[in-house]
Motif scaffolding. Sequence first.
Motif, PDB file in Angstrom:
ATOM      1  N   MET A 109       0.808  -1.217   0.000  1.00 10.92           N
ATOM      2  CA  MET A 109       0.000   0.000   0.000  1.00 10.92           C
ATOM      3  C   MET A 109       0.843   1.269   0.000  1.00 10.92           C
ATOM      4  O   MET A 109       0.457   2.282  -0.594  1.00 10.92           O
ATOM      5  CB  MET A 109      -0.904   0.029   1.243  1.00 10.92           C
ATOM      6  N   LEU A 110       2.008   1.183   0.659  1.00 12.35           N
ATOM      7  CA  LEU A 110       2.764   2.410   0.884  1.00 12.35           C
ATOM      8  C   LEU A 110       4.238   2.082   1.073  1.00 12.35           C
ATOM      9  O   LEU A 110       4.613   1.412   2.024  1.00 12.35           O
ATOM     10  CB  LEU A 110       2.227   3.122   2.138  1.00 12.35           C
ATOM     11  N   ASP A 111       5.068   2.522   0.147  1.00 16.53           N
ATOM     12  CA  ASP A 111       6.512   2.474   0.331  1.00 16.53           C
ATOM     13  C   ASP A 111       7.119   3.647  -0.431  1.00 16.53           C
ATOM     14  O   ASP A 111       6.396   4.461  -1.024  1.00 16.53           O
ATOM     15  CB  ASP A 111       7.111   1.130  -0.105  1.00 16.53           C
ATOM     16  N   ILE A 112       8.425   3.765  -0.385  1.00 13.60           N
ATOM     17  CA  ILE A 112       9.085   4.923  -1.003  1.00 13.60           C
ATOM     18  C   ILE A 112       8.768   5.019  -2.484  1.00 13.60           C
ATOM     19  O   ILE A 112       8.451   6.092  -3.011  1.00 13.60           O
ATOM     20  CB  ILE A 112      10.610   4.839  -0.780  1.00 13.60           C
ATOM     21  N   LYS A 113       8.841   3.880  -3.155  1.00 12.46           N
ATOM     22  CA  LYS A 113       8.570   3.844  -4.598  1.00 12.46           C
ATOM     23  C   LYS A 113       7.144   4.285  -4.894  1.00 12.46           C
ATOM     24  O   LYS A 113       6.911   5.098  -5.804  1.00 12.46           O
ATOM     25  CB  LYS A 113       8.810   2.425  -5.097  1.00 12.46           C
ATOM     26  N   LEU A 114       6.181   3.783  -4.132  1.00 11.38           N
ATOM     27  CA  LEU A 114       4.784   4.117  -4.380  1.00 11.38           C
ATOM     28  C   LEU A 114       4.498   5.590  -4.117  1.00 11.38           C
ATOM     29  O   LEU A 114       3.751   6.226  -4.865  1.00 11.38           O
ATOM     30  CB  LEU A 114       3.882   3.240  -3.510  1.00 11.38           C
TER      31      LEU A 114
END
Length: 256
Positions: free
Chosen positions: A211-216
């Motif tokens: 759901m949420l990481d640096i790339k996203l």
Amino acid sequence: SIVLAGLLGVVFPVCEYAIVPVVRRLLQKGMPMGSAVAFLLGGPIVNPLVFASTLVAYSFSWEVAILRVVSGFGIAVSVGILIDGLFSRQTALIEASSPPACTCCHPDQAPGHAGTRDRFLSAVSHGAQDFYAISKFLIIGAFIAAALQTFVPRQAIVAVMTTPVTAIVLMMALAVMLNLCSEADAFISASFQPMGIPLSAQLSFMVLGPMLDIKLILMYLTVFSKKMILALTLITLFMVTVSMLFFEVSQWLWRT
């Protein structure tokens, strides 16, 4: 529509690497904001490929695989409902996400009817546009993740996971930093089992990462306004944290 969008991954299994351009196209075609967010967050988790990979990674533990999918679906729908109430399309989307003037494959906008060849070339053209728009953020995110994995030893993080609360928080931080694919992260999460990391913390890693990481976050910049990204980030972090703490408390009550 938000609930159904949270289940779209069952029919259209897409990992988080590809879901951002897909959601952007759906928004351009008029998909409601809450439904788009539910699919964006839930699609990379609520799908048969991720369920199967989680099942294999945890030695066919149906409980873990089901808990991951159910948690991901519930959080995706909840965040979608909240975002739908807080933001309109005008405040959530950047100008580039407005419907483009494309006449290459739409019979109602171009003379005559587009043939199979024209539609195929149009699909390739749209795919190339999405690839070039997203790839730079994917490369930057991969570089940051590689740097973090090189200079921040995983053992150092595990050493400070002394309580379930710190374990959940730090596993969530690890999920944001590592930028793993939702079809492979279960194998990394399962490797923490022998280290005594609670199941709630392992689930927080597997639910938050897709759901949420640096790339996203970098990729979200191509679709959403900064205010929308901030709200989406904070609400998602809050929902995952509360859900996993509730799961941990439920386990404790069950044991006692």
